[in-house]
Design a protein around this motif. Structure first.
Motif, PDB file in Angstrom:
ATOM      1  N   VAL A   1       0.987  -1.145   0.067  1.00  0.00           N
ATOM      2  CA  VAL A   1      -0.077  -0.221  -0.026  1.00  0.00           C
ATOM      3  C   VAL A   1       0.950   1.378  -0.129  1.00  0.00           C
ATOM      4  CG1 VAL A   1      -1.620   1.286   1.230  1.00  0.00           C
ATOM      5  CG2 VAL A   1      -1.689  -1.307   0.978  1.00  0.00           C
ATOM      6  N   GLN A   2       0.529   2.025  -0.950  1.00  0.00           N
ATOM      7  CA  GLN A   2       1.217   3.490  -0.813  1.00  0.00           C
ATOM      8  C   GLN A   2       0.385   4.495  -0.554  1.00  0.00           C
ATOM      9  OE1 GLN A   2       1.609   1.348  -4.100  1.00  0.00           O
ATOM     10  NE2 GLN A   2       3.004   0.439  -2.713  1.00  0.00           N
ATOM     11  N   LEU A   3       0.643   5.692   0.102  1.00  0.00           N
ATOM     12  CA  LEU A   3       0.145   6.773   0.494  1.00  0.00           C
ATOM     13  C   LEU A   3       0.683   7.993  -0.064  1.00  0.00           C
ATOM     14  CD1 LEU A   3      -0.960   5.800   4.250  1.00  0.00           C
ATOM     15  CD2 LEU A   3      -2.329   5.355   2.107  1.00  0.00           C
ATOM     16  N   GLN A   4      -0.107   8.871  -0.520  1.00  0.00           N
ATOM     17  CA  GLN A   4       0.440  10.117  -0.938  1.00  0.00           C
ATOM     18  C   GLN A   4      -0.288  11.274  -0.212  1.00  0.00           C
ATOM     19  OE1 GLN A   4       3.014  10.595  -3.121  1.00  0.00           O
ATOM     20  NE2 GLN A   4       2.893  12.677  -2.647  1.00  0.00           N
ATOM     21  N   ALA A   5       0.277  11.903   0.491  1.00  0.00           N
ATOM     22  CA  ALA A   5      -0.240  13.020   1.191  1.00  0.00           C
ATOM     23  C   ALA A   5       0.090  14.141   0.486  1.00  0.00           C
ATOM     24  CB  ALA A   5       0.034  13.075   2.693  1.00  0.00           C
ATOM     25  N   SER A   6      -0.878  15.305   0.650  1.00  0.00           N
ATOM     26  CA  SER A   6      -0.640  16.647  -0.136  1.00  0.00           C
ATOM     27  C   SER A   6      -1.387  17.747   0.573  1.00  0.00           C
ATOM     28  CB  SER A   6      -0.815  16.637  -1.561  1.00  0.00           C
ATOM     29  OG  SER A   6      -2.192  16.019  -1.941  1.00  0.00           O
ATOM     30  N   GLY A   7      -1.363  18.928   0.177  1.00  0.00           N
ATOM     31  CA  GLY A   7      -2.189  19.962   0.698  1.00  0.00           C
ATOM     32  C   GLY A   7      -1.920  20.916   1.712  1.00  0.00           C
ATOM     33  N   GLY A   8      -0.488  20.592   2.213  1.00  0.00           N
ATOM     34  CA  GLY A   8       0.252  21.466   3.174  1.00  0.00           C
ATOM     35  C   GLY A   8       0.431  22.834   2.574  1.00  0.00           C
ATOM     36  N   GLY A   9       0.861  23.696   3.513  1.00  0.00           N
ATOM     37  CA  GLY A   9       1.236  25.220   3.169  1.00  0.00           C
ATOM     38  C   GLY A   9       1.302  25.932   4.446  1.00  0.00           C
ATOM     39  N   LEU A  10       1.356  27.303   3.868  1.00  0.00           N
ATOM     40  CA  LEU A  10       1.608  28.212   4.849  1.00  0.00           C
ATOM     41  C   LEU A  10       0.362  28.934   4.967  1.00  0.00           C
ATOM     42  CD1 LEU A  10       3.181  30.049   7.289  1.00  0.00           C
ATOM     43  CD2 LEU A  10       3.935  31.569   4.878  1.00  0.00           C
ATOM     44  N   VAL A  11      -0.335  29.261   6.090  1.00  0.00           N
ATOM     45  CA  VAL A  11      -1.694  29.809   6.340  1.00  0.00           C
ATOM     46  C   VAL A  11      -1.626  30.775   7.576  1.00  0.00           C
ATOM     47  CG1 VAL A  11      -2.716  27.929   7.484  1.00  0.00           C
ATOM     48  CG2 VAL A  11      -4.139  29.851   6.190  1.00  0.00           C
ATOM     49  N   GLN A  12      -2.540  31.620   7.439  1.00  0.00           N
ATOM     50  CA  GLN A  12      -2.483  32.678   8.859  1.00  0.00           C
ATOM     51  C   GLN A  12      -3.367  32.091   9.619  1.00  0.00           C
ATOM     52  OE1 GLN A  12      -3.824  36.411   7.400  1.00  0.00           O
ATOM     53  NE2 GLN A  12      -1.449  37.138   7.402  1.00  0.00           N
ATOM     54  N   ALA A  13      -3.284  32.252  11.036  1.00  0.00           N
ATOM     55  CA  ALA A  13      -4.137  31.834  12.133  1.00  0.00           C
ATOM     56  C   ALA A  13      -5.516  32.193  11.816  1.00  0.00           C
ATOM     57  CB  ALA A  13      -3.777  32.377  13.461  1.00  0.00           C
ATOM     58  N   GLY A  14      -6.530  31.232  11.921  1.00  0.00           N
ATOM     59  CA  GLY A  14      -7.813  31.464  11.600  1.00  0.00           C
ATOM     60  C   GLY A  14      -8.098  31.108  10.073  1.00  0.00           C
ATOM     61  N   GLY A  15      -7.136  30.592   9.438  1.00  0.00           N
ATOM     62  CA  GLY A  15      -7.440  30.358   7.997  1.00  0.00           C
ATOM     63  C   GLY A  15      -7.789  28.552   8.064  1.00  0.00           C
ATOM     64  N   SER A  16      -7.737  28.125   6.688  1.00  0.00           N
ATOM     65  CA  SER A  16      -8.063  26.872   6.360  1.00  0.00           C
ATOM     66  C   SER A  16      -7.240  26.130   5.596  1.00  0.00           C
ATOM     67  CB  SER A  16      -9.586  26.714   5.931  1.00  0.00           C
ATOM     68  OG  SER A  16     -10.513  27.383   6.879  1.00  0.00           O
ATOM     69  N   LEU A  17      -7.000  24.903   5.611  1.00  0.00           N
ATOM     70  CA  LEU A  17      -6.397  24.284   4.679  1.00  0.00           C
ATOM     71  C   LEU A  17      -6.946  22.779   4.353  1.00  0.00           C
ATOM     72  CD1 LEU A  17      -2.356  24.519   5.567  1.00  0.00           C
ATOM     73  CD2 LEU A  17      -3.573  25.124   3.462  1.00  0.00           C
ATOM     74  N   LYS A  18      -6.820  22.226   3.353  1.00  0.00           N
ATOM     75  CA  LYS A  18      -7.376  20.649   3.199  1.00  0.00           C
ATOM     76  C   LYS A  18      -6.347  19.857   2.838  1.00  0.00           C
ATOM     77  CE  LYS A  18     -11.301  18.347   1.057  1.00  0.00           C
ATOM     78  NZ  LYS A  18     -12.340  18.412   0.172  1.00  0.00           N
ATOM     79  N   LEU A  19      -5.965  18.880   3.585  1.00  0.00           N
ATOM     80  CA  LEU A  19      -5.055  17.856   3.224  1.00  0.00           C
ATOM     81  C   LEU A  19      -5.883  16.730   2.300  1.00  0.00           C
ATOM     82  CD1 LEU A  19      -2.770  17.793   6.413  1.00  0.00           C
ATOM     83  CD2 LEU A  19      -2.830  19.382   4.569  1.00  0.00           C
ATOM     84  N   SER A  20      -4.945  16.120   1.658  1.00  0.00           N
ATOM     85  CA  SER A  20      -5.487  14.739   0.852  1.00  0.00           C
ATOM     86  C   SER A  20      -4.395  13.803   1.203  1.00  0.00           C
ATOM     87  CB  SER A  20      -5.403  15.104  -0.673  1.00  0.00           C
ATOM     88  OG  SER A  20      -6.498  16.388  -0.826  1.00  0.00           O
ATOM     89  N   CYS A  21      -4.866  12.604   1.196  1.00  0.00           N
ATOM     90  CA  CYS A  21      -4.387  11.393   1.172  1.00  0.00           C
ATOM     91  C   CYS A  21      -4.662  10.440   0.304  1.00  0.00           C
ATOM     92  CB  CYS A  21      -4.175  10.914   2.750  1.00  0.00           C
ATOM     93  SG  CYS A  21      -3.046   9.326   2.842  1.00  0.00           S
ATOM     94  N   ALA A  22      -3.981  10.059  -0.725  1.00  0.00           N
ATOM     95  CA  ALA A  22      -4.534   9.240  -1.864  1.00  0.00           C
ATOM     96  C   ALA A  22      -3.845   7.862  -1.316  1.00  0.00           C
ATOM     97  CB  ALA A  22      -4.126   9.489  -3.059  1.00  0.00           C
ATOM     98  N   ALA A  23      -4.568   6.618  -1.427  1.00  0.00           N
ATOM     99  CA  ALA A  23      -3.972   5.378  -1.111  1.00  0.00           C
ATOM    100  C   ALA A  23      -4.084   4.569  -2.592  1.00  0.00           C
ATOM    101  CB  ALA A  23      -4.903   4.822  -0.089  1.00  0.00           C
ATOM    102  N   SER A  24      -2.948   3.731  -2.580  1.00  0.00           N
ATOM    103  CA  SER A  24      -2.883   2.989  -3.872  1.00  0.00           C
ATOM    104  C   SER A  24      -2.312   1.634  -3.600  1.00  0.00           C
ATOM    105  CB  SER A  24      -2.093   3.574  -5.023  1.00  0.00           C
ATOM    106  OG  SER A  24      -0.950   3.953  -4.685  1.00  0.00           O
ATOM    107  N   GLY A  25      -2.321   0.597  -4.413  1.00  0.00           N
ATOM    108  CA  GLY A  25      -1.565  -0.731  -4.316  1.00  0.00           C
ATOM    109  C   GLY A  25      -2.570  -1.583  -3.858  1.00  0.00           C
ATOM    110  N   ARG A  26      -3.760  -1.394  -3.578  1.00  0.00           N
ATOM    111  CA  ARG A  26      -4.853  -2.449  -3.622  1.00  0.00           C
ATOM    112  C   ARG A  26      -5.942  -2.239  -4.227  1.00  0.00           C
ATOM    113  NH1 ARG A  26      -1.153  -4.544  -0.822  1.00  0.00           N
ATOM    114  NH2 ARG A  26      -1.177  -5.294   1.197  1.00  0.00           N
ATOM    115  N   ALA A  27      -6.701  -3.075  -4.531  1.00  0.00           N
ATOM    116  CA  ALA A  27      -8.044  -3.018  -5.004  1.00  0.00           C
ATOM    117  C   ALA A  27      -8.761  -2.099  -4.195  1.00  0.00           C
ATOM    118  CB  ALA A  27      -8.515  -4.518  -5.379  1.00  0.00           C
TER     119      ALA A  27
END
Length: 130
Positions: free
Chosen positions: A1-27
């Motif tokens: 199983v492989q996992l690929q995380a993305s979506g990080g960054g720099l944000v000001q306090a009170g702000g928002s971010l959305k992280l993603s994690c895509a899984a592969s290697g299995r049906a």
């Protein structure tokens, strides 16, 4: 199983971010028996649990007290992807965020312990400025 995380960054306090994690290697059907967790690690600190979700049709959700009401985990079964929507971010949320997955063994399975996860993605850095 492989996992690929993305979506990080720099944000000001009170702000928002959305992280993603895509899984592969299995049906896709096999991921329905897995649980996915999010953890974070700040410099000089231990890795801590953020939240988790099971892939079951009716997914179970778990959150650390420190993020309840601010972070939301969701999933897209068709894409084998789990998301971590982070809102009302605070400077203390600054950390490298990791996704991890494991076979979910049922209600007695501990999804909050990093030691029980078998597969990890690379970290994605989240920095919250004050």
């Amino acid at each position: 199983v492989q996992l690929q995380a993305s979506g990080g960054g720099l944000v000001q306090a009170g702000g928002s971010l959305k992280l993603s994690c895509a899984a592969s290697g299995r049906a896709s059907s096999s991921f329905t028996t897995y649980g996915m967790g999010w953890f974070r690690q700040a410099p000089g600190k231990e890795r801590e649990f953020v939240g988790a979700i099971t892939w079951y049709v009716v997914g179970k959700l778990y959150y650390a007290d420190s993020v309840k009401g601010r972070f939301t985990i969701s999933r897209d079964n068709a894409k084998n992807t789990v998301y971590l929507q982070m809102s009302s971010l605070k400077p203390e949320d600054t950390a490298a965020y990791y996704c991890a997955t494991k076979r979910y063994l049922g209600d007695h399975d501990n999804l909050t312990s990093a030691a029980t996860y078998n597969y990890w993605g690379q970290g994605t850095q989240v920095t919250v400025s004050s």
